[in-house]
Write an enzyme that holds these catalytic residues in place. Sequence first.
Site, short mmCIF file in Angstrom:
data_model
loop_
_atom_site.label_atom_id
_atom_site.label_comp_id
_atom_site.label_asym_id
_atom_site.label_seq_id
_atom_site.Cartn_x
_atom_site.Cartn_y
_atom_site.Cartn_z
N THR A 16 0.92 -1.14 -0.04
CA THR A 16 0.08 0.14 -0.15
C THR A 16 0.96 1.32 0.00
O THR A 16 1.68 1.44 0.98
CB THR A 16 -0.85 0.14 1.32
OG1 THR A 16 -1.75 -1.11 1.17
CG2 THR A 16 -1.84 1.17 1.16
N LYS A 54 -7.44 2.04 -2.43
CA LYS A 54 -7.15 1.19 -1.07
C LYS A 54 -7.22 2.50 -0.01
O LYS A 54 -7.51 2.57 1.17
CB LYS A 54 -5.77 0.73 -1.14
CG LYS A 54 -5.11 0.38 0.08
CD LYS A 54 -5.66 -0.93 0.60
CE LYS A 54 -5.37 -0.91 2.18
NZ LYS A 54 -4.47 -1.93 2.66
N LYS A 107 0.85 5.64 8.02
CA LYS A 107 1.33 5.84 6.66
C LYS A 107 0.12 5.80 5.56
O LYS A 107 0.01 6.80 4.94
CB LYS A 107 2.30 4.60 6.13
CG LYS A 107 2.58 4.67 4.65
CD LYS A 107 3.03 3.11 4.34
CE LYS A 107 2.22 1.99 4.74
NZ LYS A 107 1.51 0.92 3.74
P1 NAP Z 1 5.69 -6.15 7.65
O1 NAP Z 1 5.29 -7.44 8.41
O2 NAP Z 1 6.22 -4.98 8.50
O3 NAP Z 1 6.60 -6.67 6.45
C1 NAP Z 1 7.20 -5.73 5.68
C2 NAP Z 1 8.08 -6.34 4.67
O4 NAP Z 1 8.64 -5.26 3.82
C3 NAP Z 1 9.24 -7.10 5.19
O5 NAP Z 1 9.26 -8.26 4.46
C4 NAP Z 1 10.36 -6.28 4.88
O6 NAP Z 1 11.49 -6.99 5.07
C5 NAP Z 1 9.99 -5.53 3.68
N1 NAP Z 1 10.78 -4.32 3.43
C6 NAP Z 1 10.33 -2.94 4.12
N2 NAP Z 1 11.30 -2.11 3.79
C7 NAP Z 1 12.17 -2.71 2.92
C8 NAP Z 1 13.03 -2.28 1.95
N3 NAP Z 1 13.48 -0.69 2.17
N4 NAP Z 1 13.58 -3.00 1.10
C9 NAP Z 1 13.22 -4.31 1.08
N5 NAP Z 1 12.39 -4.80 1.90
C10 NAP Z 1 11.71 -4.11 2.67
O7 NAP Z 1 4.37 -5.64 6.96
P2 NAP Z 1 2.96 -6.16 6.33
O8 NAP Z 1 2.06 -6.17 7.40
O9 NAP Z 1 3.40 -7.28 5.69
O10 NAP Z 1 2.53 -5.10 5.25
C11 NAP Z 1 3.43 -5.06 3.85
C12 NAP Z 1 2.24 -4.17 3.20
O11 NAP Z 1 0.85 -4.60 3.03
C13 NAP Z 1 2.36 -2.85 3.69
O12 NAP Z 1 2.38 -1.82 2.44
C14 NAP Z 1 0.95 -2.74 4.40
O13 NAP Z 1 0.45 -1.51 4.60
C15 NAP Z 1 0.07 -3.74 3.62
N6 NAP Z 1 -0.83 -4.28 4.19
C16 NAP Z 1 -0.99 -4.92 5.25
C17 NAP Z 1 -2.12 -5.45 5.75
C18 NAP Z 1 -2.02 -6.18 7.26
O14 NAP Z 1 -2.99 -6.56 7.86
N7 NAP Z 1 -0.60 -6.48 7.89
C19 NAP Z 1 -3.12 -5.58 5.15
C20 NAP Z 1 -3.24 -4.85 4.19
C21 NAP Z 1 -2.22 -4.24 3.41
P3 NAP Z 1 12.25 -7.57 6.39
O15 NAP Z 1 11.65 -8.59 6.72
O16 NAP Z 1 13.80 -7.50 6.00
O17 NAP Z 1 12.07 -6.43 7.41
#
Ligand code: NAP
Length: 293
Positions: A98, A173, A241
């Site tokens: 997102t 979104k 964010k």
């Molecule tokens: P998360 O658990 O914090 O995971 C973030 C991921 O991004 C990890 O794999 C992290 O790698 C990677 N990452 C972050 N910065 C990076 C960089 N500069 N270069 C390379 N990799 C990087 O987050 P999440 O909950 O999975 O969310 C991921 C996306 O989906 C976000 O945009 C979020 O807004 C969206 N989303 C989340 C949800 C939810 O319920 N969680 C629902 C809908 C949408 P590392 O493992 O190395 O830190």
Amino acid sequence: MGESRVGFCGLGTMGLAMAANLVRSGFRLTIWNRTPDRAAELIELGASQASSPREVAAESDMVVVCVSDTPDVEAVIFGPQGLAEGARTGTLIIDCSTISPSATRQFAERLAERGIPMVDAPVSGGSEGAQAGTLTIMVGGGDDDFHRARPVLAAMGRSITHMGPVGAGQATKAVNQVILCGTYLGVAEGVLLAMRSGLDVEQVVEALSGGAARSWVLENRSGRMIADEYALGFKVSLHLKDVLIALAMGRDAGVALPVAALTAQLESGLVAAGHGDEDVSVLARAVRSMSEP
Ligand code: NAP
């Protein structure tokens, strides 16, 4: 399966579960995560681990990206050893993160100059939806690119809607996140009122879950608010964010978003107080704190 070589970059809460569903659906998956250890579970399922996004792109017809924020998507695509270095003409990038709609359009233009198409395909449905493969996915991009991406998206989600050109998925979104601001705050206030009024709060939730106050937040997150424990889920720092993206869109469109603005303020306070990595339902803590002695 037509194009079965799929790549996946970003194995966080969402990406790990989404990638697992792609392997289970029979795609030949090449994966990469900045922190390599998180790939272990997928390698057991049969995925191959690459050492960089560049290598992922070189091995794939389509690559899904699911990382945190706009600069992170930029780094994975355009950074050193990024996807753009390994992609061939026609390698489709599917961004499920997102991020900002306007940055998305700029990324797509930069990729188009190299003959690399991109769709934005942000998801909704929480970590539960990612695990169950029942996400709601809102897609922006050209018709042909949407049709190519569809089988991949169908392995991760249930409701898949083509919203318009590149950026339209991210804009949709942002609307979703604005609506959720009101829902999280409303459920937090309702739970607090029930608890402080001597009601059986769990019975209240059950009684209301079939009526007009029904919502995903009431059904899936009121329990965390009642227990005052906010396990993930979705990090409140990531929701902040998204709300800031929506507020910028509102400013550009000349639209006031008072509930989203209030949510951003409460969430900024929570992040400053060290709660950024807790679930977004931690908003209930901010609401409670206003009524504590
Ligand atoms: P998360 O658990 O914090 O995971 C973030 C991921 O991004 C990890 O794999 C992290 O790698 C990677 N990452 C972050 N910065 C990076 C960089 N500069 N270069 C390379 N990799 C990087 O987050 P999440 O909950 O999975 O969310 C991921 C996306 O989906 C976000 O945009 C979020 O807004 C969206 N989303 C989340 C949800 C939810 O319920 N969680 C629902 C809908 C949408 P590392 O493992 O190395 O830190």
